[in-house]
Design a protein around this motif. Structure first.
Motif, PDB file in Angstrom:
ATOM      1  N   VAL A 144       0.843  -1.198   0.000  1.00  0.00           N
ATOM      2  CA  VAL A 144       0.000   0.000   0.000  1.00  0.00           C
ATOM      3  C   VAL A 144       0.875   1.244   0.000  1.00  0.00           C
ATOM      4  N   ALA A 145       1.897   1.255   0.880  1.00  0.00           N
ATOM      5  CA  ALA A 145       2.785   2.420   0.969  1.00  0.00           C
ATOM      6  C   ALA A 145       3.592   2.611  -0.314  1.00  0.00           C
ATOM      7  N   ARG A 146       4.051   1.505  -0.901  1.00  0.00           N
ATOM      8  CA  ARG A 146       4.914   1.609  -2.085  1.00  0.00           C
ATOM      9  C   ARG A 146       4.131   1.856  -3.360  1.00  0.00           C
ATOM     10  N   ASP A 147       2.992   1.172  -3.535  1.00  0.00           N
ATOM     11  CA  ASP A 147       2.294   1.195  -4.824  1.00  0.00           C
ATOM     12  C   ASP A 147       1.053   2.083  -4.830  1.00  0.00           C
ATOM     13  N   LEU A 148       0.224   1.992  -3.773  1.00  0.00           N
ATOM     14  CA  LEU A 148      -1.056   2.711  -3.805  1.00  0.00           C
ATOM     15  C   LEU A 148      -0.907   4.190  -3.445  1.00  0.00           C
ATOM     16  N   VAL A 149       0.020   4.519  -2.535  1.00  0.00           N
ATOM     17  CA  VAL A 149       0.204   5.938  -2.179  1.00  0.00           C
ATOM     18  C   VAL A 149       1.583   6.444  -2.583  1.00  0.00           C
ATOM     19  N   ALA A 150       2.362   5.599  -3.305  1.00  0.00           N
ATOM     20  CA  ALA A 150       3.644   6.010  -3.899  1.00  0.00           C
ATOM     21  C   ALA A 150       4.591   6.611  -2.870  1.00  0.00           C
ATOM     22  N   GLY A 151       4.810   5.898  -1.768  1.00  0.00           N
ATOM     23  CA  GLY A 151       5.705   6.376  -0.720  1.00  0.00           C
ATOM     24  C   GLY A 151       6.901   5.470  -0.549  1.00  0.00           C
ATOM     25  N   GLY A 152       7.706   5.780   0.501  1.00  0.00           N
ATOM     26  CA  GLY A 152       8.895   5.006   0.809  1.00  0.00           C
ATOM     27  C   GLY A 152       8.790   4.401   2.202  1.00  0.00           C
TER      28      GLY A 152
END
Length: 541
Positions: A248-256
């Motif tokens: 979710v953090a990496r793909d859905l909200v584009a975070g690290g």
């Protein structure tokens, strides 16, 4: 007393405060480690299933080994078991740190280390949770269970963010090192604790018999069975959010990694709110209503997380999920503890953990597989549907309300003086109890005997039967078997104050001039003539 229902009442007890504080430090390190492991797997593997297996590898040992750990915790010094578990996890964490530092970590080696840490958790948890009842009185137990959940989630509210920052700044090896250091505080606290262990004049049960006694007790306790079913359903469905959160953090909200830590922190803040509000919820709603709301709230959170592309929206949804997580799991745990006497409480809790964490481990694999095929968003939507189905189970398997059962030992049994020189392992022992029952009381008697059968088998009896004398129809005989004399004594010592009502009713229904007659017999097989001759020759030589 007015402060009995205060959610902070258990802090009045010094040892609970000490170990709770040390556990806070240990949990803080565990959360930092989990962020490091999850993000390292996301970095070295492109498989969503491998990422989800990080959580499954930690939960799987709890499912596999908790029952054995519960039997150990009911048979041995719980403090020493917890010390052994903490020292084992310290050694494993140091090894993981060194492997990560020297660049030796592969996806499967990482899962192996997280599996070993899960084994340490499986050894520790039944002893720790059963020990809560040794630290606080019964009236403070629900609040103590909620505070333990709150303590873990206080660290979850900030630990993941700190872990994400550590991973971003210094790499996963630094996160693993922080976890290794966090075990020291709890080891120190356990070394200072000197619990009062009541003396048990009976020899310790064998390991296999202790495990079977735990299974038997839970199988004959319908309320605990409902908790196990609902705990499994909750673990299976709710595991999706935590297992897929790195994606979710990496793909859905584009975070690290820092975004992942912040989102996990939102979950933790919500869990703190759930722990603080659990006493308020228990006073206003039934146990079943709370569990249904927890399922529905988690489903809502999963749906929002699936369709949201912004951390600012996903974060509050995870806040809701965290509150529902603690409300459900702390209620399950408290129901088991309040439904179980001290002699078997660790085994009952371990079976609860086995089913719940088995659901979490299976769900982590399931939703990771679905995410591999259909993406993380669709996996969360499917999980939300499963959560709603889990809530609907309450229509048939609703949880009971908390009962103020007195599960202290009844202490009415005195070992009889026998003319035969029986050894503790002599047996099998057969018990017959004669009652005289009037015709108009038969239905009440049979109903009471149904409950008596459950109590007998639950506490270790076998081959229970109820017979009526054909020549004297007012006479009824209850019979049951136990394998040895020591098991007969153990069986009677397991009777609780709450069981007294059933025994008192049966004695009140008995119409004889004296108390119901108890026959204690030992089985003996007859010897055939040829065998008898060999027997005499053996004795002669």
């Amino acid at each position: 007393m007015p402060d009995r229902k205060s959610p902070l009442a258990p802090f009045r007890h010094d040892i609970f405060r000490l170990i709770w504080g040390a556990s806070l430090v240990s949990n803080f390190g565990a959360l930092i480690q989990s962020v490091g492991a999850a993000w390292m797997m996301a970095s070295i593997s492109n498989s969503a299933n491998m990422v989800a297996l990080v959580q499954a590898s930690t939960s799987l040992p709890i499912m596999l080994f908790s029952l054995a750990s519960g039997a150990l915790a009911d048979s041995f010094d719980r403090r020493r078991i917890m010390l052994s578990a903490q020292c084992f996890m310290l050694v494993v964490s140091i090894s993981l740190t060194l492997c990560a530092w020297y660049g030796l970590i592969t996806p499967w080696l990482l899962l192996f280390f997280t599996f070993l840490i899960g084994c340490g958790t499986a050894l520790n948890n039944p002893a720790w949770q059963a020990s809560v009842g040794d630290m606080v009185p019964r009236e403070d137990l629900p609040a103590a269970v909620a505070l333990n959940s709150m303590g873990f989630n206080i660290t979850r509210s900030v630990g993941p963010a700190v872990g994400g920052a550590i991973v971003a700044a210094a790499g996963a090896a630094a996160a693993f090192a922080a976890n290794a250091g966090s075990y020291l505080a709890l080891i120190f606290a356990l070394l200072r604790w000197r619990p009062v262990v009541p003396a048990n004049p009976l020899p310790r049960e064998s390991f296999g018999r202790a495990i079977s006694a735990g299974f038997r007790y839970v199988s004959m306790s319908p309320n605990i069975g409902k908790v196990l079913l609902r705990g499994f359903a909750f673990g299976l469905s709710s595991s999706a959010i935590l297992a897929l959160l790195p994606l979710v953090a990496r793909d859905l909200v584009a975070g690290g990694p820092l975004t992942y830590g912040v989102l996990l922190g939102c979950f933790g803040v919500g869990a703190i709110g759930g722990a603080l509000g659990s006493a308020w919820a228990r006073e206003r709603f039934s146990s079943e209503a709370i569990v249904r709301m927890a399922f529905a709230g988690f489903a809502t959170s999963a749906i929002i997380t699936a369709v949201s592309g912004h951390a600012a929206i996903t974060g509050p949804a995870l806040f809701l999920a965290g509150g529902c997580w603690v409300l459900a799991l702390s209620l399950f745990n408290t129901t088991v503890q309040l439904s179980t006497p001290r002699w078997v409480v660790a085994r009952a809790l371990s079976l609860y953990q086995t089913t719940t964490f088995g659901g979490i481990a299976g769900g982590s694999w399931l939703w990771g597989t679905v995410a591999d095929m259909q993406g993380a968003a669709n996996a969360l939507l499917w999980a939300a549907a499963a959560m709603l189905a889990g809530g609907a189970l309450g229509l048939r398997y609703g949880l009971p309300q908390f009962e103020s059962l007195n599960l202290d030992p009844l202490n009415r049994f005195s070992e009889p003086q026998l003319p035969l020189d029986l050894k503790p392992r002599s047996g099998p022992i057969v018990i017959l109890i004669d009652y005289e029952i009037a015709e108009e009381d038969i239905q009440t008697f049979l109903t009471a005997m149904t409950e008596r059968r459950r109590i007998r088998i639950r506490d270790g009896a076998g081959q229970w039967t109820l017979m009526r004398d054909l020549e004297n129809p007012t006479v009824w005989t209850e019979t049951y078997h136990v394998p040895t004399w020591i098991e007969y004594v153990r069986h009677n010592q397991r009777r609780t104050q709450a069981d007294a009502e059933n025994g008192d009713l049966l004695r009140a229904l008995h119409r004889g001039a004296e108390a119901p007659r108890v026959h204690r017999m030992i089985e003996r097989q007859t010897i055939l003539p040829t065998e008898y001759e060999r027997y005499k020759m053996d004795m002669h030589h």
